[in-house]
Design an enzyme around this catalytic site. Sequence first.
Site, mmCIF file in Angstrom:
data_model
loop_
_atom_site.group_PDB
_atom_site.id
_atom_site.type_symbol
_atom_site.label_atom_id
_atom_site.label_comp_id
_atom_site.label_asym_id
_atom_site.label_seq_id
_atom_site.Cartn_x
_atom_site.Cartn_y
_atom_site.Cartn_z
ATOM 1 N N LYS A 188 1.019 -1.380 0.456
ATOM 2 C CA LYS A 188 0.238 0.071 0.069
ATOM 3 C C LYS A 188 0.924 1.151 -0.170
ATOM 4 O O LYS A 188 1.618 1.618 0.849
ATOM 5 C CB LYS A 188 -0.745 0.306 1.666
ATOM 6 C CG LYS A 188 -2.009 0.993 1.374
ATOM 7 C CD LYS A 188 -2.341 2.171 2.096
ATOM 8 C CE LYS A 188 -2.138 2.726 2.290
ATOM 9 N NZ LYS A 188 -1.899 4.523 1.960
ATOM 10 N N GLU A 263 10.080 1.376 10.003
ATOM 11 C CA GLU A 263 11.195 2.610 9.633
ATOM 12 C C GLU A 263 11.056 3.788 10.039
ATOM 13 O O GLU A 263 10.188 4.687 9.616
ATOM 14 C CB GLU A 263 12.061 2.410 8.313
ATOM 15 C CG GLU A 263 12.929 1.342 8.175
ATOM 16 C CD GLU A 263 13.935 0.834 7.826
ATOM 17 O OE1 GLU A 263 13.895 0.020 6.759
ATOM 18 O OE2 GLU A 263 13.329 1.768 6.184
ATOM 19 N N CYS A 297 13.791 10.773 6.516
ATOM 20 C CA CYS A 297 14.272 10.160 7.793
ATOM 21 C C CYS A 297 15.077 10.492 8.082
ATOM 22 O O CYS A 297 15.223 10.888 9.272
ATOM 23 C CB CYS A 297 13.549 9.006 7.907
ATOM 24 S SG CYS A 297 14.758 7.932 6.018
ATOM 25 N N GLU A 394 9.613 16.028 14.820
ATOM 26 C CA GLU A 394 10.435 16.077 13.248
ATOM 27 C C GLU A 394 9.292 17.192 12.797
ATOM 28 O O GLU A 394 8.381 16.693 12.693
ATOM 29 C CB GLU A 394 10.074 15.176 12.896
ATOM 30 C CG GLU A 394 10.410 14.519 12.152
ATOM 31 C CD GLU A 394 10.489 13.160 11.020
ATOM 32 O OE1 GLU A 394 8.605 12.577 11.225
ATOM 33 O OE2 GLU A 394 10.848 12.322 10.311
HETATM 34 P P1 NAD Z 1 2.202 7.985 7.768
HETATM 35 O O1 NAD Z 1 3.062 7.193 8.980
HETATM 36 O O2 NAD Z 1 1.713 9.273 7.664
HETATM 37 O O3 NAD Z 1 2.204 7.318 6.212
HETATM 38 C C1 NAD Z 1 2.864 6.225 6.017
HETATM 39 C C2 NAD Z 1 2.027 5.433 5.165
HETATM 40 O O4 NAD Z 1 0.731 4.537 6.824
HETATM 41 C C3 NAD Z 1 1.004 5.363 4.215
HETATM 42 O O5 NAD Z 1 0.875 5.064 3.269
HETATM 43 C C4 NAD Z 1 -0.089 5.986 4.706
HETATM 44 O O6 NAD Z 1 -1.282 6.015 4.011
HETATM 45 C C5 NAD Z 1 0.495 4.913 6.394
HETATM 46 N N1 NAD Z 1 -0.835 4.437 7.404
HETATM 47 C C6 NAD Z 1 -0.977 5.856 7.869
HETATM 48 N N2 NAD Z 1 -2.475 5.702 8.937
HETATM 49 C C7 NAD Z 1 -1.896 3.963 8.646
HETATM 50 C C8 NAD Z 1 -2.823 3.428 10.043
HETATM 51 N N3 NAD Z 1 -3.680 3.533 10.937
HETATM 52 N N4 NAD Z 1 -2.351 2.004 9.237
HETATM 53 C C9 NAD Z 1 -1.828 1.441 8.233
HETATM 54 N N5 NAD Z 1 -1.350 2.658 7.602
HETATM 55 C C10 NAD Z 1 -1.415 3.563 7.904
HETATM 56 O O7 NAD Z 1 4.235 8.899 7.166
HETATM 57 P P2 NAD Z 1 3.924 9.871 5.861
HETATM 58 O O8 NAD Z 1 3.572 11.712 6.721
HETATM 59 O O9 NAD Z 1 3.419 9.090 4.817
HETATM 60 O O10 NAD Z 1 6.123 9.923 5.580
HETATM 61 C C11 NAD Z 1 6.448 11.208 6.591
HETATM 62 C C12 NAD Z 1 7.262 9.785 7.696
HETATM 63 O O11 NAD Z 1 8.253 9.302 7.277
HETATM 64 C C13 NAD Z 1 8.303 10.975 8.991
HETATM 65 O O12 NAD Z 1 8.328 10.614 9.721
HETATM 66 C C14 NAD Z 1 9.640 9.939 8.484
HETATM 67 O O13 NAD Z 1 10.593 10.214 9.248
HETATM 68 C C15 NAD Z 1 9.481 8.987 8.259
HETATM 69 N N6 NAD Z 1 10.400 8.181 6.836
HETATM 70 C C16 NAD Z 1 10.792 6.929 8.007
HETATM 71 C C17 NAD Z 1 11.858 6.009 7.249
HETATM 72 C C18 NAD Z 1 12.817 5.601 7.590
HETATM 73 O O14 NAD Z 1 13.732 4.523 7.483
HETATM 74 N N7 NAD Z 1 12.850 5.371 9.302
HETATM 75 C C19 NAD Z 1 12.254 6.572 5.424
HETATM 76 C C20 NAD Z 1 10.746 7.568 5.275
HETATM 77 C C21 NAD Z 1 10.374 7.943 5.896
#
Ligand code: NAD
Length: 502
Positions: A188, A263, A297, A394
């Site tokens: 997804k 992650e 990230c 963040e």
């Molecule tokens: P997010 O957590 O809002 O969303 C990520 C994914 O999770 C999306 O596909 C979203 O639809 C899904 N999602 C949201 N709520 C959910 C739920 N309740 N159940 C299942 N899936 C759900 O994150 P974002 O805003 O898309 O991305 C930015 C974040 O990602 C930042 O915090 C960044 O640091 C993190 N990130 C971390 C890494 C790493 O390697 N540590 C890499 C890239 C991004």
Amino acid sequence: MQPDRRKIALGAIAPFTGQPLGHFVDGVAVAGEGVSFAVTDPSTGARLGEACDASEAELDAAVAAAKRAFPAWAATPGDKRKQILHRVADLIEARAEEIAAVECLDAGQAWRFMSKAALRGAENFRFFADRAPAAADGQSLPTAEHLNVTSRAPIGPVAVITPWNTPFMLSTWKIAPALAAGCTVVHKPAEWSPYSARLLVEIAHEAGLPAGVFNSINGLGETTGRRLTEHRDIKAIAFVGESKTGSAIMRQGADTLKRVHFELGGKNPVIVFDDADLDRALDAVVFMIYSLNGQRCTSSSRLLVQRSIHDQFVAKLAERVRQLKVGDPFDSATEVGPLIHPRHLSKVCSYAEIATADGATIAVGGERIAGDGYFYSPTLYTNADVSMRIAQEEIFGPVLTVIPFDDEADAIAKANAVDYGLAGYLWTNDLGRSLRVSNALEAGMIWVNSENVRHLPTPFGGVKASGIGRDGGDWSFDFYMETKNVALATGAHKIQRLGVAA
Ligand code: NAD
């Protein structure tokens, strides 16, 4: 003359924009029946199209396809999996320019970074393809009484849930090892940037991946994402995203005892000591927060700089930040593009007021750039301390918070004074200090005198609120596979005899 990359991107997504983008299940594209949501171009605010939020039935169909396909894919010899995954890499390379252009259009990332990121996607497939034949290998652990033999087997159908920053590259990083291990996948992608994920699943099938092995469903986190993580036939969840979403997913997966790999977010420090090569440090500091629009990230969003060089270093830094070229992501000269979405833009904007209220100084930027796109000026906050929200939260934009420190102990204390622990960057020419500070930093990954350069066999992941588990190299296979131990008796041991008259 530069090719018209926007046109290339629009051409690549044209097959998916005439009607709401549906899903790719069991080897075929399916029109979505659920409600749809808009997908916009972050650099203009224009509507690119719509994508469907999968219905419960569509989600069940995707998981059922992955479940059906699992036994045959798990039994496919590693050499054969290797061949198919290399073919995926070939096709990604052949379409790298198109994929990179779609990332610029859909995620607003600058071309100069995306052209490399698409090729990294291919490298990810090649790296894990080469390891597929040995993925199941284990150890022999002999004793006098038993020969213990371990082996690994793929865990089953898995969910891969990815965020919107560098969506293509991140998806390949999670999906390639799952497929190499022999798992089947339901992916997804993030709702704000769904198009490159569709290219990936189509490429994978063109490369010969059997139907049902890799399925892609679109949808919102709270509906489709939640149902996927709650599904009893999904055995593990590889998730990249925010820390609070990780907590939600852990709750959602609890009833079905899901294995999770997370992650999550970061508030990574870059620590510059006064003995460092300051020119190189400056280049790395600028690169690690302002590249990828700060939506990264592992960005170093906190600069801890030794007080003795603070003023001189920050003056040079401010000059560099003022000169960053913000603009159209398709322009090769652009260094900072737009933020992903108006909602994210308003979050990033809100920190200027927070910073000032907390007593920090906006040395550069701190405002939205007027226009229809979601552009935010590269920002530098100074006079900050660790207690401030700009030093704790963040922000995930082109925003750097500077905090002075006095000595090694002060640097370590300040670096560790956050909830997160993903990465740390350290600049010093003192070898002993680099080892002491690296040992003391609460982070999963440390780079000394370097920006973030990823070597694929090394472990990637964070501590504290930044994640659970590691991937990269064999760590990815450990997550996607179950380890089994078989103990073969040598006959040398005596079995206790019960029920025998004395
Ligand atoms: P997010 O957590 O809002 O969303 C990520 C994914 O999770 C999306 O596909 C979203 O639809 C899904 N999602 C949201 N709520 C959910 C739920 N309740 N159940 C299942 N899936 C759900 O994150 P974002 O805003 O898309 O991305 C930015 C974040 O990602 C930042 O915090 C960044 O640091 C993190 N990130 C971390 C890494 C790493 O390697 N540590 C890499 C890239 C991004």
